[in-house]
Design a protein around this motif. Structure first.
Motif, PDB file in Angstrom:
ATOM      1  N   LEU A  72       0.847  -1.188   0.000  1.00 58.78           N
ATOM      2  CA  LEU A  72       0.000   0.000   0.000  1.00 58.78           C
ATOM      3  C   LEU A  72       0.887   1.245   0.000  1.00 58.78           C
ATOM      4  O   LEU A  72       1.816   1.343   0.797  1.00 58.78           O
ATOM      5  CB  LEU A  72      -0.898   0.011   1.238  1.00 58.78           C
ATOM      6  CG  LEU A  72      -1.762  -1.225   1.477  1.00 58.78           C
ATOM      7  CD1 LEU A  72      -2.569  -1.065   2.771  1.00 58.78           C
ATOM      8  CD2 LEU A  72      -2.683  -1.504   0.300  1.00 58.78           C
ATOM      9  N   SER A  94      -0.554   4.763  -1.046  1.00 59.89           N
ATOM     10  CA  SER A  94      -1.309   6.010  -0.880  1.00 59.89           C
ATOM     11  C   SER A  94      -2.759   5.640  -0.615  1.00 59.89           C
ATOM     12  O   SER A  94      -3.171   4.498  -0.806  1.00 59.89           O
ATOM     13  CB  SER A  94      -1.188   6.910  -2.122  1.00 59.89           C
ATOM     14  OG  SER A  94      -1.707   6.270  -3.265  1.00 59.89           O
ATOM     15  N   PHE A  95      -3.561   6.623  -0.162  1.00 58.73           N
ATOM     16  CA  PHE A  95      -4.948   6.314   0.167  1.00 58.73           C
ATOM     17  C   PHE A  95      -5.862   7.502  -0.098  1.00 58.73           C
ATOM     18  O   PHE A  95      -5.423   8.645  -0.259  1.00 58.73           O
ATOM     19  CB  PHE A  95      -5.060   5.872   1.630  1.00 58.73           C
ATOM     20  CG  PHE A  95      -4.931   6.987   2.630  1.00 58.73           C
ATOM     21  CD1 PHE A  95      -6.062   7.558   3.208  1.00 58.73           C
ATOM     22  CD2 PHE A  95      -3.690   7.491   2.995  1.00 58.73           C
ATOM     23  CE1 PHE A  95      -5.955   8.595   4.123  1.00 58.73           C
ATOM     24  CE2 PHE A  95      -3.570   8.519   3.913  1.00 58.73           C
ATOM     25  CZ  PHE A  95      -4.704   9.077   4.481  1.00 58.73           C
ATOM     26  N   PHE A 147      -7.015   2.270  -1.343  1.00 59.29           N
ATOM     27  CA  PHE A 147      -5.553   2.349  -1.371  1.00 59.29           C
ATOM     28  C   PHE A 147      -5.036   2.045  -2.764  1.00 59.29           C
ATOM     29  O   PHE A 147      -5.614   1.223  -3.493  1.00 59.29           O
ATOM     30  CB  PHE A 147      -4.928   1.320  -0.424  1.00 59.29           C
ATOM     31  CG  PHE A 147      -5.124   1.597   1.038  1.00 59.29           C
ATOM     32  CD1 PHE A 147      -4.175   2.328   1.756  1.00 59.29           C
ATOM     33  CD2 PHE A 147      -6.232   1.109   1.710  1.00 59.29           C
ATOM     34  CE1 PHE A 147      -4.343   2.565   3.111  1.00 59.29           C
ATOM     35  CE2 PHE A 147      -6.406   1.347   3.063  1.00 59.29           C
ATOM     36  CZ  PHE A 147      -5.459   2.075   3.766  1.00 59.29           C
ATOM     37  N   CYS A 154      -1.752   0.340  -4.721  1.00 57.21           N
ATOM     38  CA  CYS A 154      -0.669  -0.614  -4.486  1.00 57.21           C
ATOM     39  C   CYS A 154       0.516  -0.274  -5.380  1.00 57.21           C
ATOM     40  O   CYS A 154       0.345   0.234  -6.491  1.00 57.21           O
ATOM     41  CB  CYS A 154      -1.120  -2.044  -4.799  1.00 57.21           C
ATOM     42  SG  CYS A 154      -2.520  -2.618  -3.828  1.00 57.21           S
ATOM     43  N   TRP A 172      -6.506  12.182  -3.222  1.00 60.39           N
ATOM     44  CA  TRP A 172      -5.567  11.159  -2.797  1.00 60.39           C
ATOM     45  C   TRP A 172      -4.473  11.785  -1.923  1.00 60.39           C
ATOM     46  O   TRP A 172      -4.095  12.947  -2.119  1.00 60.39           O
ATOM     47  CB  TRP A 172      -4.906  10.484  -4.008  1.00 60.39           C
ATOM     48  CG  TRP A 172      -5.806   9.476  -4.674  1.00 60.39           C
ATOM     49  CD1 TRP A 172      -6.659   9.723  -5.712  1.00 60.39           C
ATOM     50  CD2 TRP A 172      -5.942   8.107  -4.340  1.00 60.39           C
ATOM     51  NE1 TRP A 172      -7.318   8.574  -6.057  1.00 60.39           N
ATOM     52  CE2 TRP A 172      -6.903   7.557  -5.236  1.00 60.39           C
ATOM     53  CE3 TRP A 172      -5.353   7.271  -3.394  1.00 60.39           C
ATOM     54  CZ2 TRP A 172      -7.283   6.214  -5.196  1.00 60.39           C
ATOM     55  CZ3 TRP A 172      -5.726   5.938  -3.349  1.00 60.39           C
ATOM     56  CH2 TRP A 172      -6.677   5.420  -4.236  1.00 60.39           C
TER      57      TRP A 172
END
Length: 206
Positions: free
Chosen positions: A128, A130-131, A152, A154, A174
């Motif tokens: 993972l 960023s979210f 998220f 990947c 994001w």
């Protein structure tokens, strides 16, 4: 109960490190060094930040699961709280290369009082990085739910994983992308039960 609107942040911690597992036992920690803190800016203000929890040294998050209060539970208790908790599931990249993973460590920060945990969603490869958070803005005299869902990105193959949260609110921007190998810890902002007041549970994370 009147609440002032502010940002709720989910902060996910990214680190640089060696691959070390002491004695084969996964030791979670709050003191692992990290290179950056990933944040979003659409969280809400209620609650307080819990204690951060980090993947064991040398491990990085490659999956996640959510604690979500569904619509039927919300009808029974008379209050919607939607997203209540987030778990990160961490692997050692020197020992695992693709999902499904059998050896992993699980970390979480503070968690709300309602909901059930979902199945784990894994990156097919990579970590993972960023979210993005789905948040319902302040509803005035109506029921507030705050954070509803998370997704998220990947590393490696530009894969995106979407959580099984609720659908109120809108997706925000994001977070920045992790500058190291991958996300390695989590800290959540959760409102404690309000009694006769309006509950929101999880408001933000980083």
């Amino acid at each position: 109960m009147y609440k002032f609107l502010s940002l709720t942040l989910i902060s996910l911690l990214a680190v640089f490190g060696q691959y070390v597992i002491a004695g084969g036992r996964f030791e979670r920690t709050i003191s692992r060094p990290f290179g950056s803190v990933l944040k979003v800016h659409n969280g809400l203000p209620w609650g307080s930040w819990g204690q951060k929890e980090m993947c064991p040294t040398g491990m990085y998050a490659t999956g996640f699961s959510l604690k979500v209060a569904g619509i039927w539970e919300s009808l029974l208790v008379g209050d919607n709280t939607a997203l209540n908790g987030i778990r990160l599931h961490c692997i050692n990249p020197s020992k695992s290369s693709s999902s499904p993973y059998e050896d992993y460590a699980t970390v979480q920060s503070d968690v709300g009082s309602w909901g059930k945990w979902s199945d784990i969603k894994w990156c097919s490869s990579g970590f993972l990085t960023s979210f993005q958070l789905r948040v319902e803005t302040f509803q005035g005299t109506r029921d507030d739910t705050a954070a509803n869902n998370i997704r998220f990105n990947c590393s490696g193959n530009a894969e995106m994983l979407k959580g099984s949260g609720m659908s109120w609110g809108e997706w925000g921007d994001w977070s920045e992308k992790c500058g190291g190998k991958g996300i390695c810890g989590i800290e959540t902002k959760v409102e404690q039960p309000q009694g006769d007041g309006d509950d929101t549970a999880l408001n933000d994370t980083r």
